[in-house]
Design an enzyme around this catalytic site. Structure first.
Site, PDB file in Angstrom:
ATOM      1  N   TYR B 243       9.586  -1.176  -6.297  1.00 40.02           N
ATOM      2  CA  TYR B 243       8.533  -1.935  -5.679  1.00 40.02           C
ATOM      3  C   TYR B 243       8.312  -1.984  -4.246  1.00 40.02           C
ATOM      4  O   TYR B 243       9.403  -2.557  -3.721  1.00 40.02           O
ATOM      5  CB  TYR B 243       8.569  -3.170  -6.521  1.00 40.02           C
ATOM      6  CG  TYR B 243       7.621  -4.430  -5.860  1.00 40.02           C
ATOM      7  CD1 TYR B 243       6.264  -4.170  -5.936  1.00 40.02           C
ATOM      8  CD2 TYR B 243       8.220  -5.521  -5.542  1.00 40.02           C
ATOM      9  CE1 TYR B 243       5.570  -5.250  -5.424  1.00 40.02           C
ATOM     10  CE2 TYR B 243       7.673  -6.619  -5.251  1.00 40.02           C
ATOM     11  CZ  TYR B 243       6.274  -6.553  -5.046  1.00 40.02           C
ATOM     12  OH  TYR B 243       5.563  -7.674  -4.451  1.00 40.02           O
ATOM     13  N   ASP B 328      15.978  -7.782 -12.145  1.00 40.12           N
ATOM     14  CA  ASP B 328      14.594  -8.289 -11.997  1.00 40.12           C
ATOM     15  C   ASP B 328      14.009  -8.001 -13.333  1.00 40.12           C
ATOM     16  O   ASP B 328      13.392  -6.955 -13.641  1.00 40.12           O
ATOM     17  CB  ASP B 328      13.816  -7.760 -10.802  1.00 40.12           C
ATOM     18  CG  ASP B 328      12.596  -8.415 -10.693  1.00 40.12           C
ATOM     19  OD1 ASP B 328      12.065  -8.714 -11.673  1.00 40.12           O
ATOM     20  OD2 ASP B 328      11.982  -8.287  -9.289  1.00 40.12           O
ATOM     21  N   ILE B 330      10.948  -9.242 -14.767  1.00 40.38           N
ATOM     22  CA  ILE B 330       9.788  -9.920 -14.702  1.00 40.38           C
ATOM     23  C   ILE B 330       8.616  -9.396 -15.649  1.00 40.38           C
ATOM     24  O   ILE B 330       7.631  -9.958 -15.857  1.00 40.38           O
ATOM     25  CB  ILE B 330       8.848 -10.093 -13.161  1.00 40.38           C
ATOM     26  CG1 ILE B 330       8.798  -8.765 -12.555  1.00 40.38           C
ATOM     27  CG2 ILE B 330       9.905 -10.979 -12.405  1.00 40.38           C
ATOM     28  CD1 ILE B 330       8.078  -8.871 -11.291  1.00 40.38           C
ATOM     29  N   LYS B 367       3.448 -12.119 -14.309  1.00 38.94           N
ATOM     30  CA  LYS B 367       3.218 -10.864 -14.910  1.00 38.94           C
ATOM     31  C   LYS B 367       2.984 -11.064 -16.632  1.00 38.94           C
ATOM     32  O   LYS B 367       1.979 -10.690 -16.962  1.00 38.94           O
ATOM     33  CB  LYS B 367       4.135  -9.646 -14.816  1.00 38.94           C
ATOM     34  CG  LYS B 367       4.600  -9.422 -13.395  1.00 38.94           C
ATOM     35  CD  LYS B 367       3.556  -9.034 -12.530  1.00 38.94           C
ATOM     36  CE  LYS B 367       3.957  -8.994 -11.058  1.00 38.94           C
ATOM     37  NZ  LYS B 367       2.768  -8.501 -10.139  1.00 38.94           N
TER      38      LYS B 367
END
Lengths: 544, 531
Positions: B243, B328, B330, B367
């Site tokens: 990302y 991570d 998410i 998200k």
């Protein structure tokens, strides 16, 4: 030493960075005297020869210094290997720590210990032991309640305003749901669920600008496009600290100051605070002479001062900076070419007759130097909504605004809260009533509280803003020192069961001063508080 | 000061002119040593340089054979009088660049990485946004990972449950809520978050509400962890493609570096032990101290989960190197089927939480619940020290109590959450299948995905040259002519050119169809050009 170490760890490419010189003001061509005086031959000889010699000299010095560094490092016990960079201990050093603590003691791990964390961790663990935080924890465990826990600790250490909460509550009860979800009749979530500008909705900025002007009684008007919104004043101050200073640089801050500054300004940024002592003889007013002395001392220590941070109305004293002081301050900043951060988070909590002057008002008149002036504001105090986390950076510097906007990614305000507050602040009638009533209630409490202390023989500095009084209890301490002050603090907490903030937490240089926050009380609590303080003050007087 | 002096010979300029002038100055401006030795200094050769209004100088042949650094403010120097013409010219040049008050490196540096095509595409969209009725030729935003497919569920909940959004008279705990600024967060909200995270993992992992640290978004959570785990100049290993925002979140204010773990299409971009080892060695060769590995699972931009065996290998690697692991997660609730996502929490549970103190999970509601505007992120750490420090540090990034209250109500409603998670997964799968099918019809292959709000599209056959430049050239065509904002793989540090991330959940089905049509047209044009 310290400074060069910082620059080595923080900037991996110092050569490149330095050569670019932080914004063009760096290196300048200066004509060699020989050249001017003696003509061309002199110019060449006059420049090249000394240049070369000097270069070798520096090369020699640099090597010499590195050797010393290496020795220092190898001298320190071996546990550091594989832990973290040597500067980290200093980076996080907080005033609670003495400088002579070796890194060995600060090191978070033993050689075979668990996985290591960064140097920032150990610093803050120590800071949390200060009486300010210890007192707050104590209250949390055993809070006074008139009916439920009449022997609990009374909170006088938290700068919170409960006096006018009923007004906010009534407004919310009537309007909250509509304000969050409804733009008209239909409930809709798309205006709050999706990504919104991280530095705040424009509508909210307009509302906040209006509120700020209202609070400052229309003496200044604020331009919404100069506003950056953050999740509370804490990140607002940190973001400014990140934008205005590099690790190892310093800010001048008049003492006594709000204990949270040590965290907000220093912790993650690696920036230092230079104390500028204010004294009771001047009613704790800021003197430019003291600023000048502190500035020069910092320079001697090799610290680069990047700005001054003031709080107006001040916390913990509660006094206001006069118009003249503000002008002098701006002159000082101009002379030294540094920034001014003016924390005006309590601007709406002034009471009494003294005039509050915002730094923005001074700058409005003097266009030349706007770029160095930045304001911090928030709704935590003036609207008594700390839970809603709304902080404001108001700057006259485009570059700072641009950088701050990007940094708000890390601390932006939730959109439903913004929607709610847009409605609330747009209700100017409500806002005006709130401000007026809140000021009246604050003043009434202040007068009663100071009166109560006076009866016990405790004098306060005259205060015109905020939720506190700054009381002189030096007559009650057993020894005129920080130790004596903390003993009294301990007695107040454990015998009288009131949590107050000792001046040493605010880095006051004179022992025996305490901050009493009265806005969490109701009027009928005041006699209870006074009675409790009296118990301690009498025993103290007997012992002397 | 010596570090300044040592910045290279180019910085070394003779300041004789200024220094001779300073000898005429008042004593109060000078260093005490200089004042004492002023007479001496008059007769010897002086030189130094000028840095940010301060002259640094050393007398070379001092009689006393001691070197005195000299600091003089140029502004205070009366050096203007009696100069020669050439000197005056230079003096004027100096006048003209009147120094502005300086800012920090954080403020002026470009470590925030927001000048990359990833963000540039957003600007193009902002200038000319597509709208079904009013601007049909506008740019369609496919670069924003936002989930709007389940808004109807959220709206329905809020409509039926007014207690969440209103603060009715007599609402319990208003006082506490309005004043609530404790960095621990509302207990009820932390409990609800823990339950929600368990639910998403199908109950295969347990979460303790007392280990949940709340932050204003996952952006802040990642930065906060980096502040805690690494010192400036240290490094974190991150598998590519990653990302683009991580460049900002992990590096900007922390001064930490990212060393990429290179992954490629040959094994569907999965992390291998060799790649991990190579990245570690690369960091060491640059003299960087590696403090941890950060993975995103399910991966952004790949839109695929990480396999159990790979997670085991990564955990094994970080244990061997005694470094941290940040996972991570998410997009965990945006996995199309619950069973396909394996959290690092499950691996730890299987290992009886051995070595768990090095593992930290990042989560957010942006998200999975489609609420990025609410700015809610969390850190879940198995390390007590990290939890305590993160709590304190979260003072810089707290969530409004109003929002906590609203979400605590919403997430405590099990009926709502169960239905939401299930329906949301189905809607996302439907969208995913729709876009994959559309692209396939146009002749475009994607990496096989099973999660997230995007797919990872392979346009490498279309590149004129197989380089980063070739990829960006194609990206520009797609942005400016096809009018789709998609994210080029190079902005995600992908090592192979020609891959693009395409988001599909931030628009209506109709808009998605328009986008697919546009891509189809592009492919047709290309084909006809070739033949």
């Amino acid at each position: 030493m310290t400074q060069t170490r910082f620059s080595r760890t923080r900037t991996p490419e110092p050569e490149k960075e330095q050569a670019r010189g932080g914004g063009g003001a760096a290196m300048r061509v200066i004509v060699p005297l020989q050249g001017v005086v003696q003509g061309r031959g002199g110019l060449i000889l006059g420049s090249i020869i000394p240049c070369a010699l000097f270069y070798f000299l520096q090369f020699y010095l640099k090597r010499h210094r590195n050797d010393q560094d290496d020795q220092n490092e190898s001298n320190s016990p071996g546990q550091n290997q594989g832990t973290r960079s040597p500067s980290s201990g200093q980076l996080t050093e907080l005033p609670g720590l003495t400088r002579n603590l070796s890194r060995a003691l600060l090191s978070p791990r033993s050689p075979s210990g668990p996985v290591s964390v960064s140097g920032r961790v150990s610093g803050i663990v120590k800071a949390a032991d200060s009486p300010y935080y210890a007192g707050l924890r104590r209250v949390k465990e055993d809070q006074y309640d008139e009916l439920g826990n009449p022997n609990g600790v009374i909170q006088l250490g938290l700068a919170e305003n409960k006096l006018s909460l009923d007004l906010v509550k009534n407004w919310l009860a009537e309007n909250a749901r509509e304000a969050i979800l409804g733009n008209g009749k239909e409930l809709s979530i798309s205006g709050i669920a999706t990504y919104q500008p991280f530095d705040g909705l424009m509508e909210f900025k307009v509302a906040v600008a209006g509120f700020m002007a209202q609070v400052m009684e229309k003496a200044v008007s604020f331009n919404p496009s100069q506003i950056v919104l953050t999740a509370g004043a804490t990140p607002a101050i940190e973001i400014l600290s990140f934008c205005l200073a590099d690790a190892g640089n310093a800010f001048l801050v008049p003492t006594p100051y709000y204990p949270g500054f040590d965290r907000d300004v220093k912790w993650r940024t690696g920036v230092e605070i230079i104390h500028v002592p204010c004294r009771s003889a001047d009613n704790f007013n800021l003197s430019i002479t003291a600023l000048d002395i502190a500035f020069n001392q910092a320079k001697k220590r090799g610290l680069k001062v990047r700005g001054i941070i003031i709080s107006n109305p001040s916390n913990p004293v509660g006094n206001l900076l006069s118009r003249e002081t503000l002008y002098n301050l701006l002159d000082f900043a101009r002379e030294k070419n540094i920034h001014i951060v003016s924390n005006e988070i309590l601007a709406g909590c002034t009471h009494g007759n003294e005039e509050f002057v915002s730094m923005a008002e001074i700058v409005d008149l003097e266009d030349v130097d706007r770029k160095r002036v930045h304001l911090v504001y928030g709704l935590s105090k003036d609207l008594s909504l700390p839970g809603f986390r709304v902080g404001v950076i108001y700057s006259f510097n485009e570059e700072v605004l641009a950088a701050a906007k990007k940094l708000t990614r890390f601390s932006s305000i939730s959109a439903p809260t913004q929607r709610l507050l847009i409605s609330m602040l747009s209700d100017t009638k409500f806002v005006q009533t709130f401000i007026t009533i809140n000021r009246e209630r604050l003043h009434r409490m202040y007068v009663q509280f100071v009166e109560g202390l006076k009866k016990l023989g405790i004098e306060c500095i005259k205060s015109s803003g905020g939720f506190y009084c700054w009381a002189d209890m030096s007559g009650l301490i057993s020894s005129y020192s920080e130790k004596g002050e903390l003993e009294l603090w301990d007695k107040l907490l454990n015998i009288a069961k009131v949590n107050v903030t000792p001046g040493s937490c605010c880095h006051c240089i004179e022992p025996g001063w305490f901050r009493f926050c009265f806005a969490t009380l109701t009027e009928k609590d005041i006699p209870v508080v006074m009675e409790r303080i009296q118990k301690v003050s009498e025993t103290c007087k007997l012992n002397r | 000061m010596f570090s300044l002096l040592c910045t290279g010979v180019c910085n070394l300029l003779i300041a004789n002119l200024l220094l001779v002038e300073f000898l005429h100055m008042g004593t109060h401006d000078l260093h005490p040593h200089v004042v004492d030795h002023r007479q001496e200094l008059k007769h010897i050769l002086l030189f130094g340089f000028c840095y940010e209004d301060v002259v640094y100088s050393l007398p070379l042949f001092s009689h006393s054979s001691i070197l005195y650094p000299v600091l003089v403010h140029t502004q205070q120097l009366p050096y203007r009088k009696g100069l020669t013409n050439s000197a005056r010219k230079i003096d004027m040049a100096i006048e003209n660049e009147q120094p502005a008050v300086g800012l920090s490196k954080v403020a002026v540096s470009e470590t925030h990485g927001e000048d990359s095509p990833y963000f540039a595409g957003w600007k193009a969209y902002d200038e000319n946004p597509y709208d079904e009725s009013s601007n049909q030729s506008g740019v369609i935003q496919m670069g924003l990972a936002e989930n709007q497919v389940s808004f109807d569920l959220l709206e329905k909940y809020l409509e039926e449950h007014s207690e969440a959004s209103s603060w009715g008279i007599g609402a319990p705990g208003f006082r506490e809520n309005a004043l609530f600024q404790d960095y621990h967060g509302l207990k009820s909200f932390r409990q609800a978050m823990a339950n929600f995270m368990e639910q998403i993992r199908g109950g295969r992992a347990k979460f303790d509400p007392d280990r949940i640290v709340l932050t204003a978004g996952a952006t802040a959570a990642n930065e906060l962890l980096t502040f805690i785990l690494a010192d400036p100049g240290d490094a974190l290993l991150v598998p590519t493609p990653y990302y683009p925002g991580l460049d900002r979140d992990l590096r900007w204010r922390t001064g930490v570096k990212i060393v990429p773990i290179h992954c490629d299409s040959s094994n569907n971009f999965q992390v291998t032990p060799e790649a991990l080892e190579a990245a570690y060695e690369c960091a060491e060769s640059m003299n960087l101290k590696v403090r941890g590995v950060l993975i995103t699972n399910p991966s952004n931009p790949l839109g695929a989960t990480i396999q159990r065996s790979v997670l085991e290998e990564i955990l094994d690697f970080v244990t061997r190197k005694n470094i941290h692991l940040v996972s991570d997660e998410i997009y965990s609730g945006s996995t199309f089927s619950s069973s396909e996502f394996i959290s690092i929490a499950e691996i730890l549970e299987a290992h009886d939480y051995k070595n768990s103190e090095r593992v930290h999970i990042v989560y957010s509601l942006s998200k999975d619940l489609g609420l990025p505007g609410f700015r809610v992120g969390t850190i879940y750490s198995y390390n007590d020290k990290v939890v305590t420090t993160a709590r304190r540090m979260s003072s810089f990034t707290l969530i409004s109590s109003q929002t906590q209250h609203l979400l605590a109500c919403m997430l405590s409603n099990k009926e709502f959450t169960e239905n939401y998670i299930k329906t949301n997964r189905e809607s996302l799968r439907k969208r995913y299948e729709m876009i994959i099918k559309g692209l396939k019809n146009a002749g475009i292959e994607c990496l096989k995905g099973n999660a997230g709000l995007f797919c990872w599209m392979n346009l490498s056959p279309l590149l004129e040259e197989s380089t980063r430049e070739g990829e960006l050239a194609l990206w520009k065509v797609i942005l400016n002519e096809v009018r789709l904002n998609i994210s080029p793989g190079s902005s995600c540090h992908c090592s192979e050119p020609g891959w693009f991330r395409v988001c599909f959940a931030n628009m209506s089905e109709q808009t998605l169809e328009v986008a697919l049509e546009r891509i189809h047209k592009l492919m047709e044009q290309r084909k006809s050009k070739e033949t």
